[in-house]
Enzyme design. Structure first.
Site, PDB file in Angstrom:
ATOM      1  N   THR A 215      -3.588  -8.556   2.148  1.00 50.42           N
ATOM      2  CA  THR A 215      -3.081  -8.361   0.793  1.00 50.42           C
ATOM      3  C   THR A 215      -2.477  -6.985   0.582  1.00 50.42           C
ATOM      4  O   THR A 215      -1.639  -6.809  -0.303  1.00 50.42           O
ATOM      5  CB  THR A 215      -4.207  -8.595  -0.218  1.00 50.42           C
ATOM      6  OG1 THR A 215      -5.318  -7.746   0.114  1.00 50.42           O
ATOM      7  CG2 THR A 215      -4.670 -10.035  -0.190  1.00 50.42           C
ATOM      8  N   CYS A 216      -2.895  -5.984   1.358  1.00 49.08           N
ATOM      9  CA  CYS A 216      -2.320  -4.647   1.158  1.00 49.08           C
ATOM     10  C   CYS A 216      -0.883  -4.589   1.647  1.00 49.08           C
ATOM     11  O   CYS A 216      -0.101  -3.757   1.193  1.00 49.08           O
ATOM     12  CB  CYS A 216      -3.155  -3.596   1.877  1.00 49.08           C
ATOM     13  SG  CYS A 216      -3.262  -3.852   3.649  1.00 49.08           S
ATOM     14  N   PHE A 217      -0.513  -5.474   2.588  1.00 52.77           N
ATOM     15  CA  PHE A 217       0.849  -5.486   3.116  1.00 52.77           C
ATOM     16  C   PHE A 217       1.642  -6.703   2.642  1.00 52.77           C
ATOM     17  O   PHE A 217       2.763  -6.910   3.101  1.00 52.77           O
ATOM     18  CB  PHE A 217       0.826  -5.476   4.649  1.00 52.77           C
ATOM     19  CG  PHE A 217       0.021  -4.353   5.240  1.00 52.77           C
ATOM     20  CD1 PHE A 217       0.286  -3.042   4.897  1.00 52.77           C
ATOM     21  CD2 PHE A 217      -1.022  -4.611   6.118  1.00 52.77           C
ATOM     22  CE1 PHE A 217      -0.455  -2.002   5.433  1.00 52.77           C
ATOM     23  CE2 PHE A 217      -1.774  -3.582   6.658  1.00 52.77           C
ATOM     24  CZ  PHE A 217      -1.495  -2.267   6.308  1.00 52.77           C
TER      25      PHE A 217
ATOM     26  N   ASP B 248      -7.048  -4.415   4.012  1.00 54.80           N
ATOM     27  CA  ASP B 248      -6.477  -5.296   2.986  1.00 54.80           C
ATOM     28  C   ASP B 248      -6.082  -4.493   1.767  1.00 54.80           C
ATOM     29  O   ASP B 248      -6.511  -3.399   1.562  1.00 54.80           O
ATOM     30  CB  ASP B 248      -7.477  -6.379   2.591  1.00 54.80           C
ATOM     31  CG  ASP B 248      -7.618  -7.452   3.665  1.00 54.80           C
ATOM     32  OD1 ASP B 248      -6.675  -8.230   3.816  1.00 54.80           O
ATOM     33  OD2 ASP B 248      -8.652  -7.480   4.335  1.00 54.80           O
TER      34      ASP B 248
ATOM     35  N   SER C 159       0.812  -1.212   0.000  1.00 55.38           N
ATOM     36  CA  SER C 159       0.000   0.000   0.000  1.00 55.38           C
ATOM     37  C   SER C 159       0.846   1.262   0.000  1.00 55.38           C
ATOM     38  O   SER C 159       0.418   2.303  -0.495  1.00 55.38           O
ATOM     39  CB  SER C 159      -0.914  -0.004   1.232  1.00 55.38           C
ATOM     40  OG  SER C 159      -0.134  -0.084   2.424  1.00 55.38           O
TER      41      SER C 159
END
Length: 959
Positions: A925-927, A959, A903
């Site tokens: 999922t963002c990290f 996320d 992100s």
């Protein structure tokens, strides 16, 4: 329990990393700071210094120590001394000054990066003759606010006597690889430090944005970390001149004609074991006489190798020139050399029977034990292993495999039953190596069946039936693992592997295992009990804590990883790093500007079961395409995920599956496989609004590139060339329809008059055949030897451009609404594919190398070892699903896992300890983060990891 390459021992403020190679002991004293920046509220700071020893070329940290903190001062005095064992040529020291904070992150006060190649050496007859030096503190980035100086004392200990002799005595009593150096901080005498020598002509000293000094050579446009000297430049020029002279002498030597006499190799002195050199034979054609040359074996010591000039003079004295030589002399020579005969038996037999054949010249090639002859194992600058084939001067990431290749072709040059053992190589799929079908009988044939086959292929280019005239029927079959049924791999005379499909009687250069979709290349996952025996020299043992580890008695190392799982066929093909693509991509990202007068984010709320139509309506309703450049914020109905990049990646992944599905009629599979896509020329018959949908797909592709996301799909190479406005050539046809390519190539190389071809094409639609003129009145113009090139160009233009021109224009209209086409044209067609779609293969070694661990996990933690073992035992489909579960996408960036984005920019794959063994793993999922509970057994981890990957859907939280 991996082998140690460097050991680190702090002792009384002394830090000595033991690095193998040319090294010296460096004494560093951090004296004081002068006029540092104010960071505290009351106008003072609590400074301390952090010292980092690292390798300059690799930016790899070797040691890290720090001083004590001095409270409330801008002029601290530390007077702390440290010792480092360094390699002056490629090590550097980084001094970073920080202001200590108890509640928040420590503030940065400046840094100094010091090269170690020109530091003075202490004189044992004098007490500390080196003096201090004040270094200007430099910022870490343009945002850093620093000031002041750092006062340091640095000098090398004398090489003989003194401190190092005492250390060598202590080192004898200690375990190998560790060293203790006593700390001795005594008074020092000041003396003036000599200024550095002047730079050679054409050199310039510069400082990068991190404050590190580097040197620019304007003569040959290179840069380096260590300071050059006049001696280095002169020696470099001497080396260049010497190398040119050696190459000239070598060429003169190779151009001479020699007849080898019976030279017995001299045994090495002292019983030294020679290096693993093998003798291989190579056929050399020299007009006139049949000549042979036997070179003496290289010496055992690398330091005693002779130069080409010396070798030329020595051989000139020892070899005799005989004008009436024949093959019998050479045959008798080889019979007296049993070591040479073993490697060139088939050539020798042929020479013995036919005296007019040219004999082979014997060359010595370095061979690594356990590899085929002429192969050598090496490591690149990043520590990755690759293999050099000295036979044909190529390199590969894949370890070659020894197998017997039986030559069944008629008309062989040898009648002997002995054959050379040739390596069978599994190479990774090349981005620029399309399928090549060998069709020698087709090219040279003049009979009517061949002409009829060419004409049938040209009249119906979409026919899936293979031509029976492509390759001769082999008499022997060699079965190899992992190949599809009916396929065989052989080695061409130039050393390149090719593949035979006995089902269709065709040959190809491309590995058939890489022609299937990634998720179909391996049918089932591996079973830990079916891995077979360990490699030779390996042993499996149980540690005191119950864990299994492995001992390699060949190299005397131990490790936790199972060596059977390091096979390239299991780990996946290596990632081909491209520095040029990285530079282009960085330039491309800098040129993309986000408009100022748009909202902060572009929101879409969608249902998973209707993602295609809802996305189409939402995106096409935007009248101003610049709005799409705002930050994407995707929400799925009935899910509580906060989109900080992960949900958007999954949206592109799911939408790609729908957009490129041939069920909708917008795209179709190409003629050669069922995973490479091309535009369907009949898309208008399937959907009246097909051009609007192609504009939508173009916008989605532009969105993905603009926001740094990847699409899940492969297109044919001409598709990317059309995007770039490049001319499509006959070679582009090869990877799309090899049969049609062979027919056009036959026309190009032969006279097509007898085929009675016209400038028209028969096209079949829904069972009906239509005739399409390639140019006005083309059905009345015959293809001749004079106009055949024009005919081939028109066929290619019709096949790839004319039929889909409207759809391609609509796609480019949507694509260029977000990205200027001139900016895209800095990439070629291969790089454009990587920019839009990334890599489809997963290299587990690269994945593992670029992963980080948090909250108690480390690379040698049992749970982490079990996790990577579970990944290696997965098939390709499950690996991709695991990657999609954690990162939101099934694709890997161009240069591998090192370039994964989260992100807030680059974010490596992360595994964090979380929860209890009863819970399933969860992903952010963002990290790019996997929360992995501390499971107690490997079976429990594997079962719950697969359960989470196969059954999890939806988002909750960030996320």
């Amino acid at each position: 329990m991996a082998p140690l390459s460097a050991a680190l021992l702090p002792w009384h403020g002394v830090c000595v990393p033991v690095c193998y190679g040319e090294s010296r002991i460096l004494r560093v004293k951090v004296v004081s700071g002068i006029d540092l920046a104010k960071k505290d509220i009351f106008g003072a700071s609590d400074p301390y210094v952090k010292l980092s020893l690292y390798v300059a070329d690799e930016n790899r940290e070797l040691a890290l120590v720090q001083t004590k903190t001095i409270k409330k001062t801008l002029n601290p005095k530390w007077n702390e001394e440290f010792y480092f064992r360094v390699n002056p040529s490629n090590h550097r020291l980084l001094f970073e000054v920080f202001d200590e904070n108890r509640l928040t992150r420590d503030d940065f006060l400046g840094q100094v990066d010091v090269p170690l190649s020109h530091l003075p050496t202490e004189d044992p007859t004098m007490e500390r003759p080196y003096t201090f030096k004040d270094f200007l503190l430099r910022p870490r980035s343009h945002k850093s606010r620093v000031k002041g100086f750092l006062r340091l004392k640095m000098a090398y200990m004398p090489k003989n006597g003194g401190q190092e002799e005492e250390n060598s005595e202590q080192r004898d009593d200690m375990e190998h690889g560790w060293e203790v150096v006593d700390s001795n901080d005594s008074a020092s005498q000041h003396q003036e430090e000599l200024p550095p020598p002047p730079l050679p002509p054409g050199w310039e000293e510069k400082v990068d944005n991190l404050g590190r000094t580097y040197y620019v050579n304007h003569n040959n446009r290179t840069t380096q970390w260590h300071r050059p000297s006049l001696m280095d430049v002169s020696s470099e020029s001497d080396n260049n001149i010497r190398q040119i002279n050696q190459e000239a002498a070598h060429r003169r030597f190779r151009s001479r004609r020699h007849i080898s006499e019976d030279l017995e190799p001299e045994p090495s002195e002292g019983g030294d074991v020679p290096e693993p050199w093998e003798t291989i034979s190579e056929e050399v054609n020299i007009a006139g006489d049949s000549l042979g040359l036997a070179l003496p074996p290289p010496p055992a010591s690398p330091g005693s190798r002779t130069s080409p000039q010396e070798l030329s003079e020595e051989l000139s004295r020892r070899l005799q020139i005989t004008p009436d030589s024949n093959g019998e002399q050479f045959s008798s020579l080889i019979q007296r050399e049993p070591s040479s005969r073993l490697r060139s038996c088939s050539v020798t037999d042929a020479v013995a029977e036919q005296g007019h054949l040219p004999p082979p010249s014997v060359a010595y090639v370095h061979t690594t034990p356990g590899l085929p002859s002429g192969w050598e194992e090496r490591k690149d600058a990043k520590g990755r292993t690759y293999y050099v084939n000295h036979n044909n001067r190529t390199t590969t990431w894949t370890r070659p495999i020894m197998q017997l290749a039986e030559d069944g072709a008629s008309g062989s040059a040898t009648n002997s039953n002995n054959h050379l053992i040739e390596p069978q190589i599994r190479r990774p799929r090349s981005l620029s190596s399309p399928t090549v079908t060998l069709s020698a009988p087709l090219e040279g044939a003049k009979d009517s069946p061949v002409r009829r086959a060419v004409k049938d292929t040209l009249s119906n280019p979409q026919s899936p039936q293979p031509s029976p005239y492509n390759s001769p029927k082999p008499q022997h079959k060699v079965t190899q693992s992992f190949l599809p049924p009916g396929w065989e791999m052989r080695i061409a005379p130039n050393g390149r592997p090719f593949f035979i499909d006995h089902n269709t009687k065709t040959t190809t250069w491309e590995d058939p295992r890489l022609k299937f979709p990634v998720h179909m290349r391996s049918k089932t996952s591996l079973n830990p009990n079916d891995l077979g025996p360990l490699p030779p020299g390996w042993e499996e043992r149980i540690h005191l804590d119950g864990r299994t580890f492995y001992i390699d008695h060949n190299s005397k190392i131990t490790q936790w990883e199972d060596p059977r799982l390091q096979n390239p066929a299991i780990t996946g093909p290596a990632v081909p790093y491209s520095r040029e693509f990285k530079q282009k991509y960085d330039y491309f990202r800098k040129k993309l500007k986000k408009p100022a007068d748009i909202p902060n984010r572009f929101e879409m709320k969608l249902h998973r079961n209707n993602i295609f139509e809802e996305s189409y309506r939402r995106i096409m309703s935007v009248k101003r395409p610049d709005v799409l450049k705002a930050r994407l914020w995707i929400e799925f109905e009935s899910e509580k995920g906060l989109d900080y990049g992960g949900v958007a990646r999954e949206w592109f992944f799911l939408l790609s599956k729908e957009m490129f599905n041939p069920y909708y009629g917008l795209f179709e599979y190409s003629a050669t496989d069922n995973y490479t896509l091309q535009i369907n020329p009949n898309s208008g018959l399937c959907n009246e609004d097909h051009l609007s949908y192609f504009t939508f797909i173009g916008r989605v592709a532009g969105l993905a590139v603009f926001h740094g996301k990847l699409l899940d799909g492969f297109f044919i190479r001409p598709f990317y060339k059309m995007m770039l406005g490049k001319q499509i050539t006959l070679n582009d046809m090869e990877s799309v329809d090899s049969e049609y390519y062979n027919s056009l190539k036959w026309i190009l190389e032969n006279d097509p008059t007898e085929l009675d071809l016209m400038f028209c094409i028969d096209e079949e639609n829904f069972g009906q055949t239509y005739q399409v003129d390639l140019e006005p009145n083309g059905s009345e113009i015959m293809v001749t030897n004079e106009n055949k090139r024009e005919y081939i160009d028109l066929v290619i233009q019709w096949r790839f451009v004319n039929r889909v021109q409207k759809q391609m224009n609509a796609f480019l209209e949507g694509f260029t609404e977000l990205l200027p086409i001139d900016l895209i044209k800095i990439f070629d067609e291969n790089e454009l594919e990587l920019l839009m779609c990334g890599l489809g293969d997963v290299d587990v070694n690269d994945w593992r190398q670029h992963s980080i661990y948090k909250n108690g996990y480390c690379p040698n933690h049992p749970v982490i070892q079990w996790f990577w073992k579970a990944v290696l035992l997965m098939d390709a489909e499950k690996r991709i699903r695991l990657l999609q579960f954690v990162t939101g996408t099934s694709r890997v960036p161009m240069n591998g896992f090192a370039e994964l984005y989260g992100s807030n920019g680059p974010q490596l794959f992360t595994i964090e300890q979380w929860g209890s063994p009863e819970k399933l793993p969860r992903a952010h999922t963002c990290f790019n983060r996997l929360d992995l509970p501390p499971y107690e057994t490997f079976e429990d981890l594997r079962e719950k990891l697969l359960m989470a990957v196969e059954n999890a859907q939806g988002f909750e939280g960030v996320d």
